[in-house]
Write a protein that holds these residues in place. Structure first.
Motif, short mmCIF file in Angstrom:
data_model
loop_
_atom_site.label_atom_id
_atom_site.label_comp_id
_atom_site.label_asym_id
_atom_site.label_seq_id
_atom_site.Cartn_x
_atom_site.Cartn_y
_atom_site.Cartn_z
N SER A 307 0.83 -1.21 0.00
CA SER A 307 0.00 0.00 0.00
C SER A 307 0.86 1.25 0.00
O SER A 307 1.95 1.28 0.60
N CYS A 308 0.35 2.28 -0.67
CA CYS A 308 0.89 3.64 -0.58
C CYS A 308 -0.15 4.48 0.15
O CYS A 308 -1.30 4.59 -0.31
N VAL A 309 0.22 5.06 1.29
CA VAL A 309 -0.74 5.70 2.19
C VAL A 309 -0.31 7.13 2.47
O VAL A 309 0.88 7.40 2.69
N GLU A 310 -1.27 8.04 2.47
CA GLU A 310 -1.04 9.41 2.91
C GLU A 310 -1.48 9.55 4.36
O GLU A 310 -2.61 9.21 4.71
N LYS A 311 -0.57 10.04 5.21
CA LYS A 311 -0.87 10.24 6.62
C LYS A 311 -0.81 11.73 6.92
O LYS A 311 0.22 12.37 6.67
N PRO A 312 -1.88 12.33 7.47
CA PRO A 312 -1.82 13.75 7.82
C PRO A 312 -0.88 14.00 8.98
O PRO A 312 -0.77 13.19 9.90
N ARG A 324 -5.28 7.96 4.14
CA ARG A 324 -5.91 7.73 2.85
C ARG A 324 -5.01 6.83 2.01
O ARG A 324 -3.85 7.17 1.76
N VAL A 325 -5.55 5.70 1.60
CA VAL A 325 -4.80 4.76 0.76
C VAL A 325 -4.86 5.27 -0.67
O VAL A 325 -5.94 5.39 -1.26
N GLN A 326 -3.69 5.58 -1.26
CA GLN A 326 -3.62 6.10 -2.62
C GLN A 326 -3.47 4.99 -3.66
O GLN A 326 -3.89 5.15 -4.81
N TRP A 327 -2.86 3.91 -3.29
CA TRP A 327 -2.66 2.78 -4.20
C TRP A 327 -2.50 1.53 -3.35
O TRP A 327 -1.93 1.58 -2.25
N GLN A 328 -3.02 0.41 -3.85
CA GLN A 328 -2.91 -0.82 -3.08
C GLN A 328 -2.99 -2.02 -4.03
O GLN A 328 -3.76 -2.01 -5.00
N ASP A 329 -2.19 -3.01 -3.76
CA ASP A 329 -2.23 -4.27 -4.50
C ASP A 329 -2.06 -5.40 -3.49
O ASP A 329 -1.51 -5.20 -2.40
N SER A 330 -2.54 -6.56 -3.85
CA SER A 330 -2.48 -7.69 -2.92
C SER A 330 -2.40 -8.99 -3.69
O SER A 330 -2.68 -9.04 -4.89
N GLY A 331 -2.02 -10.04 -3.01
CA GLY A 331 -1.92 -11.35 -3.63
C GLY A 331 -1.51 -12.39 -2.61
O GLY A 331 -1.50 -12.14 -1.39
N LYS A 548 -8.10 -0.98 4.20
CA LYS A 548 -8.38 -1.74 2.98
C LYS A 548 -8.97 -0.83 1.92
O LYS A 548 -9.97 -0.14 2.14
N LEU A 549 -8.34 -0.82 0.73
CA LEU A 549 -8.83 -0.03 -0.39
C LEU A 549 -9.56 -0.95 -1.37
O LEU A 549 -8.99 -1.94 -1.84
N PHE A 550 -10.81 -0.63 -1.63
CA PHE A 550 -11.58 -1.39 -2.61
C PHE A 550 -11.53 -0.68 -3.96
O PHE A 550 -11.40 0.55 -4.03
N TYR A 551 -11.64 -1.47 -5.02
CA TYR A 551 -11.66 -0.92 -6.37
C TYR A 551 -13.03 -1.16 -6.99
O TYR A 551 -13.81 -2.00 -6.52
N ARG A 552 -13.30 -0.42 -8.04
CA ARG A 552 -14.55 -0.60 -8.77
C ARG A 552 -14.26 -0.59 -10.27
O ARG A 552 -13.28 0.01 -10.73
N VAL A 553 -15.15 -1.22 -11.01
CA VAL A 553 -15.07 -1.24 -12.47
C VAL A 553 -16.26 -0.45 -13.01
O VAL A 553 -17.41 -0.71 -12.62
N ALA A 554 -15.97 0.53 -13.84
CA ALA A 554 -17.01 1.38 -14.41
C ALA A 554 -16.98 1.29 -15.93
O ALA A 554 -15.94 1.01 -16.53
N VAL A 555 -18.12 1.53 -16.53
CA VAL A 555 -18.26 1.52 -17.98
C VAL A 555 -18.59 2.94 -18.43
O VAL A 555 -19.56 3.54 -17.95
N ARG A 556 -17.77 3.46 -19.34
CA ARG A 556 -18.01 4.79 -19.89
C ARG A 556 -18.53 4.64 -21.32
O ARG A 556 -17.94 3.93 -22.14
N THR A 557 -19.64 5.29 -21.60
CA THR A 557 -20.24 5.19 -22.92
C THR A 557 -19.55 6.16 -23.89
O THR A 557 -18.77 7.03 -23.48
N ALA A 558 -19.87 5.98 -25.16
CA ALA A 558 -19.27 6.85 -26.17
C ALA A 558 -19.69 8.30 -25.97
O ALA A 558 -18.95 9.23 -26.35
N SER A 559 -20.86 8.53 -25.36
CA SER A 559 -21.33 9.89 -25.11
C SER A 559 -20.78 10.49 -23.82
O SER A 559 -21.07 11.65 -23.51
N GLY A 560 -20.00 9.72 -23.07
CA GLY A 560 -19.36 10.24 -21.86
C GLY A 560 -20.05 9.86 -20.56
O GLY A 560 -19.52 10.15 -19.48
N LYS A 561 -21.20 9.20 -20.61
CA LYS A 561 -21.86 8.77 -19.38
C LYS A 561 -21.08 7.61 -18.76
O LYS A 561 -20.51 6.78 -19.48
N LYS A 562 -21.11 7.56 -17.43
CA LYS A 562 -20.38 6.50 -16.73
C LYS A 562 -21.33 5.75 -15.81
O LYS A 562 -22.11 6.36 -15.08
N TYR A 563 -21.25 4.42 -15.85
CA TYR A 563 -22.08 3.56 -15.02
C TYR A 563 -21.19 2.61 -14.22
O TYR A 563 -20.22 2.06 -14.76
#
Length: 588
Positions: A307-312, A324-331, A548-563
């Protein structure tokens, strides 16, 4: 020599810390004196002589305040010692009124009964001064315990601040010389830590467990008055006050946490990460080995999280002090990738770091950047845990750990852990994503309800504590803005809790396009995106729960909408694997 502005600010901060701790220390010291003097008087009265006394008057006095009622006993009695008659009104060692337990009610009833019947009641007389007498010379242990809470809490916090501030002031010259050395060696900032300079990182559960022990003690001391107040509230029929038991229950959980930490330290001792290169370059490779001072043989291998974490910092202007976790990978590292030498365990490590992330930083104005490697293993009894803070810098790496070779058994070249690109679609099952073929081609990806039960349970406990605090605010008649704000946040927490327990998503992908459905308790919406309208499938950072940082998968349409297609994916690798699987299914 002129004192630097940062040093002046630090000295001012230490002085403020000491001044802030003084009133707490004063309260704690007074309560300690009150406890000690009560116990000493009780000890002195053991030599007093017991004689019969005639109760002349007895009364239970009540004192009603804004939110509580306290009680005290008033009595007058006559006794005879060595032929001389005396009168006294001293009842017990404790003066004043209180509502701790039912001591006053019971004693007033007993004394009134003796007054009516004329039956003598025992009292204790000072033989050196017969005019001094008392009816009850025993300490009220419930009240002493109540005082002890304030003694330990206020005294511990206050004197802790004072001693900590004084020690910090004494250490300032040493810290100043260290700062000079760091400025003189600014091109090698990782040398400010002795273990990094030696090419290693140490970890032990002892310090975290001791820190949590202090917090657990303070929590239990602060919440324990609920146990004294609760019986009286229940006698009044105030059954919602039972919600107050949540705070002692949380305290019990903290104690269990501390015990587990100490047992883990006793079992595994110290863990050391030996680095092949120091520093670890941003965008480079973390190579080395972890040596554990104990035999660890997990059937499922070791789970790692980088993890790469920002600590105030404490002088930060940020509104939140949360990391705040800026980047995270696991395995996972399979069992075959580590070995046991006599009483030690050696775990080879080779992990890729991303390019473009911030390096380790300790001198930023608003926050520091920390890179952490967490190693875990599920074993019988207490699980293994090791957390290592890494020196990751945007510098050319220098091999300063070459004189720390691995044991002969692990000297051979080890293959790197599977990269995200090699994670198969079928492996998504292990991350809570069900994969099924569609009858006409393509695939269906489903995230079921309660796919992260541990996180959901933690959020539920937090929800209970939060709403218990809200109920207490309402019961105590707090000004309306406070319950209103807590109530609004309670709605957000409730939504998140329901989403963790009952949220699900369903994705169907084939050559015709994507069909997305997200629901909570079966209620939601369905979106259909034809293949020619799909612009891109993207992996994004999602919510953070604890560390723990969770990720999400989003779909961007050709018109720019994101779901949002899939949320709360536990890791960057499965998110990338799902992205590739969706893109492949769209190709047909």
């Amino acid at each position: 020599m002129t004192m630097s502005a940062s040093r002046r600010d630090d000295l001012k901060g230490m002085g403020c810390l000491i001044l802030f701790g003084l009133p707490f220390a004063a309260v704690g010291t007074f309560m300690g004196w009150l406890i000690a003097s009560t116990l000493w008087r009780s000890y002195e009265m053991r030599s007093w002589v017991e004689v019969p006394a005639k109760i002349l008057e007895a009364d239970l006095e009540s004192h009603t305040g804004d939110d509580s009622t306290t009680y005290s006993v008033a009595a007058r009695y006559r006794y005879v010692y060595q032929g001389q008659s005396y009168e006294s009104d001293r009842i017990s060692l404790h003066a004043g009124a209180d509502n701790v337990g039912h001591y006053h009610q019971r004693l007033a009833g007993v004394l009134e009964s003796h007054r009516r019947s004329g039956e003598p009641y025992r009292c204790y007389v000072d033989p050196a001064d017969p005019a001094r007498a008392i009816l009850d010379r025993d300490p009220r242990w419930g009240l002493v315990g109540f005082y002890s809470i304030f003694f330990l809490t206020f005294g511990g916090v206050g004197w802790g601040m004072i001693v900590g501030g004084l020690l910090a002031v004494r250490r300032r010259p040493k810290l100043g010389s260290q700062e000079a050395e760091r400025r003189a060696d600014a091109e090698r900032p990782w040398l400010h830590r002795d273990d990094w300079a030696e090419g290693l990182v140490r970890y032990s559960d002892r310090r975290p467990a001791l820190g949590m022990l202090v917090f657990a003690l303070l929590w239990n001391l602060i919440s324990s008055p609920i146990l004294f107040v609760l019986p009286e509230e229940l006698d009044k029929g105030n059954y919602p006050a039972l919600l107050g038991l949540l705070f002692p229950l949380v305290g019990a959980g903290l104690v269990i946490w501390v015990v587990r930490g100490m047992l883990r330290w006793r079992r595994y001792g110290e863990s050391t990460l030996f680095l092949d290169r120091v520093p670890v370059p941003v965008g480079g490779v973390l190579e080395g080995r972890v040596e554990i001072d104990s035999r660890v043989e997990p059937p499922d291998g070791f789970a790692w999280t980088l993890s790469c974490v920002e600590k105030p910092q404490r002088r930060s202007n940020r509104s939140s002090n949360t990391e705040r976790v800026q980047w995270q990978d696991s395995g996972h590292l399979p069992y075959e990738r580590h070995g046991v030498l006599s009483a030690r365990t050696v775990v080879p490590i080779r992990l890729d770091l991303p390019a473009g992330e911030r390096p380790t930083s300790r001198e930023a104005d608003d926050e520091t950047v920390v890179w952490r490697l967490k190693l875990e293993a599920d074993v019988e009894g207490i699980d293994y845990l090791g957390i290592f803070e890494l020196p990751v810098y945007q510098l050319a790496a220098t091999s300063i750990a070459g004189d720390l070779p691995a044991p002969d058994e692990f000297r051979e070249e080890l293959p790197p852990p599977p990269a995200a690109e090699t994670l198969r679609t079928e492996d998504l099952e292990t991350f809570g994503i069900e994969v099924r073929p569609l009858p006409g081609g393509g695939r269906r990806f489903r995230q079921p309800m309660a796919r992260q039960p541990g996180t959901a349970l933690s959020l539920t406990l937090f929800w209970l504590v939060w709403n218990a605090a809200l109920v207490f605010m309402v019961r105590l008649g707090a000004p309306w803005p406070f319950p209103l704000i807590f109530g609004l946040f309670s709605l957000l927490i409730t939504y998140s809790m329901l989403d963790f327990w009952f949220g699900a998503s369903d994705i169907e992908a084939d050559a015709q396009g994507l069909r997305l459905k997200t629901t909570i308790l079966g209620v939601g919406r369905r979106v259909e995106i034809p293949a020619d309208e799909v612009g891109s499938v993207e992996v994004e950072k999602g919510m953070q729960s604890g560390s723990k940082l969770f990720y999400r998968v989003a779909v961007r349409t050709a018109s720019g909408k994101k779901y949002a297609a899939a949320t709360r994916i536990p890791g960057r690798r499965p998110a990338l694997a799902l992205k590739r699987a969706l893109e492949k299914a769209l190709e047909g």
